[in-house]
Design an enzyme around this catalytic site. Structure first.
Site, PDB file in Angstrom:
ATOM      1  N   GLU A 214       0.887  -1.250  -0.008  1.00 49.03           N
ATOM      2  CA  GLU A 214      -0.026   0.144  -0.027  1.00 49.03           C
ATOM      3  C   GLU A 214       0.958   1.196   0.032  1.00 49.03           C
ATOM      4  O   GLU A 214       2.144   1.191   0.148  1.00 49.03           O
ATOM      5  CB  GLU A 214      -1.097  -0.110   1.260  1.00 49.03           C
ATOM      6  CG  GLU A 214      -0.186  -0.004   2.467  1.00 49.03           C
ATOM      7  CD  GLU A 214      -1.184  -0.220   3.805  1.00 49.03           C
ATOM      8  OE1 GLU A 214      -2.236  -0.359   3.685  1.00 49.03           O
ATOM      9  OE2 GLU A 214      -0.609   0.011   4.830  1.00 49.03           O
TER      10      GLU A 214
ATOM     11  N   ASP B 167       2.785   0.427 -18.737  1.00 45.16           N
ATOM     12  CA  ASP B 167       1.549   0.203 -18.187  1.00 45.16           C
ATOM     13  C   ASP B 167       1.197   1.700 -18.175  1.00 45.16           C
ATOM     14  O   ASP B 167       0.752   2.293 -17.165  1.00 45.16           O
ATOM     15  CB  ASP B 167       1.750  -0.215 -16.792  1.00 45.16           C
ATOM     16  CG  ASP B 167       0.105  -0.586 -16.402  1.00 45.16           C
ATOM     17  OD1 ASP B 167      -0.462  -0.540 -17.185  1.00 45.16           O
ATOM     18  OD2 ASP B 167       0.243  -0.782 -15.067  1.00 45.16           O
TER      19      ASP B 167
END
Length: 508
Positions: free
Chosen positions: A41, A149
């Site tokens: 995270e 990406d």
């Protein structure tokens, strides 16, 4: 803290920290969770004295040992990069099984948050953001690095609305020591991937990244993606690939001008050798022309509108300005490699390349759920729909959040949400009384996960939504749908509340 002192040169935003916020190291507090991923995270760190902010990306290598090699490669690549359109890498730190990366905190959030679903964004913004994206990608390619990406979720905005490329979890080195290698790993996000990447063949890095940039431009201009994936099984892509007249009468192409359509024809060419390179993109008439600024969001629009065809004469023959086919040495900003470097010769490329579904998670500084105490000069966030440029940067940030205030009680609000999620056939789980994790699928059938946090603000209840996984545009579509269903309890008109009070209520 290693690397964090570099922030002093970047003039970060100043924030006031809740004294009860947990401390990460001396003088720095963990204020909020910004983003989540399969392997970790991102959290927001604030310096208690200076108010400086930094994003902390953390990976637990005991829980996810398969991520270690790729995380090392990500750090090696990111620390090489210094460019106005790349998120800054301040440093890294390893403590036992936890790997930490300190990154620039982009206060403006993700690019997708500025795209109105099925509409897009003002043209001058789309042009500016696209130019900054191309300049950032050009820098990466000059360094021999492919991002692999490119998508709105991996493009952030700082306090000045400057676009920043982030998340190098799938990046790799394709050129080293003057030698270029072909890539063969199929990775990225399918809607933005180039057709040659999905074809399970070796491919060149630069045209593949630029194809993703082209899809981002379509999303900014039209508020939708052109296809689910650029493969022979996708009808939308086949229509585009055949170049028959039918694609001109279908979305998203009916929403773009003749001039920008000529750019997209070359940028999204199915054949990499016939795709535009960066120099050609930056010299295209649409890229160099002045587009007047407007504060209005775009309306439903068509390329047949007067404002869209004012440059038709200039662009009508643009397709003929590029050869119908040109050889590989003209396709990219770097020449076609004559020899393929072996993995051992490109040491950083020898690292394992994992699929985006199992590894990739963005830094994204998600303003969607961020509630911090503002400085005394900012005061309360009031009359958020008015004021324009008179609003502080923090107030402008709050206006863009995916949240609503409702007039019902806490218990009634939770009941309204659960009933609505059941009606919409969402799968709902709750790990705490006031936080609902909602799972559904996007238009492509891929997983879309969002969290709804319900907070007591005193006079009203705040329902705060943020994306955990999936397409940002589809997340915003779902939020709009939810907001419409809750319209009978949503507080209308200007809203005032204390950010300081709210900062104590959101879970870190």
């Amino acid at each position: 803290m290693p690397g964090v002192s570099a922030m002093e040169q970047s003039k970060p935003a100043k924030w006031v920290v809740d004294p009860s916020a947990p401390e990460f190291v001396e003088g720095w507090s963990i204020v909020q969770t910004l983003g989540e991923g399969a392997f970790g995270e991102v959290r927001l760190l604030i310096n208690r004295v200076s108010g400086e902010a930094v994003a902390l990306k953390m990976v637990d290598l005991i829980k996810h040992p398969e991520a270690e090699t790729n995380v090392k490669k990500e750090m090696l690549i990111h620390k090489l990069l210094k460019h106005p359109n790349i998120i800054k890498f301040f440093g890294c730190r390893r403590e036992a099984h936890m790997q930490y990366m300190f990154l620039e905190y982009a206060v403006g959030g993700e690019l997708y948050d500025r795209i109105d679903p099925d509409i897009g964004m003002p043209l001058h913004l789309a042009q500016r953001f696209f130019r900054e994206l191309v300049l950032g990608v050009s820098y990466l390619h000059d360094k021999g690095i492919a991002h692999r990406d490119i998508k709105p979720e991996n493009l952030l905005l700082d306090a000045s609305d400057t676009l920043k490329i982030t998340d190098f979890g799938l990046a790799t080195l394709f050129r080293h020591g003057g030698r270029e290698r072909f890539l063969n790993r199929r990775c990225g996000t399918r809607s933005y991937m180039a057709p040659e990447v999905l074809a399970d063949t070796e491919y060149r890095a630069q045209p593949a990244d630029l194809f993703g940039c082209g899809v981002v431009l379509v999303a900014m201009l039209a508020g939708e993606l052109p296809w689910d994936e650029p493969t022979v099984t996708c009808d939308q892509f086949n229509i585009w690939k055949r170049r028959d007249a039918s694609y001109l009468n279908s979305t998203p192409w009916t929403k773009v001008s003749t001039c920008v359509l000529s750019l997209l024809r070359r940028l999204l060419h199915p054949t990499p050798a016939q795709r535009m390179n960066i120099k050609q993109i930056l010299e295209h008439p649409w890229m160099v022309k002045h587009i007047a600024e407007t504060g209005d969001l775009p309306k439903k629009r068509s390329r047949h509108d007067n404002e869209w065809i004012s440059n038709k004469r200039m662009c009508s023959e643009l397709d003929s300005s590029f050869p119908a086919a040109f050889d590989e040495r003209h396709a990219c900003s770097q020449p076609q490699p004559t020899a393929r470097a072996q993995p051992a010769e490109v040491n950083i490329c020898a690292a394992a390349e994992l699929d985006t579904d199992t590894l990739c998670f963005s830094q994204p500084a998600k303003p969607d759920h961020l509630l911090l105490a503002c400085s005394p000069s900012d005061g309360d966030v009031s009359n958020m729909t008015a004021g324009g440029d008179r609003c502080t940067p923090l107030q402008k940030l709050v206006r863009r959040m995916t949240r609503v205030l409702v007039s019902s009680s806490m218990a009634d609000t939770l009941k309204h949400l659960n009933d609505l999620f059941e009606k919409l056939h969402y799968r709902t789980t709750s790990h705490s009384p006031n936080v609902l994790t909602v799972s559904t699928v996007d238009r492509r059938g891929a997983a879309l996960v969002m969290k709804a946090t319900v907070l007591n603000m005193g006079a009203h209840i705040l329902v705060d939504f943020r994306r955990s996984k999936g397409c940002g545009l589809d997340f915003k579509r779902q939020f709009i749908r939810i907001k419409e269903e809750l319209s009978h309890i949503i507080v209308k008109g200007p809203v005032t509340w204390s950010l300081a009070n709210a900062s104590n209520m959101l879970p870190a």
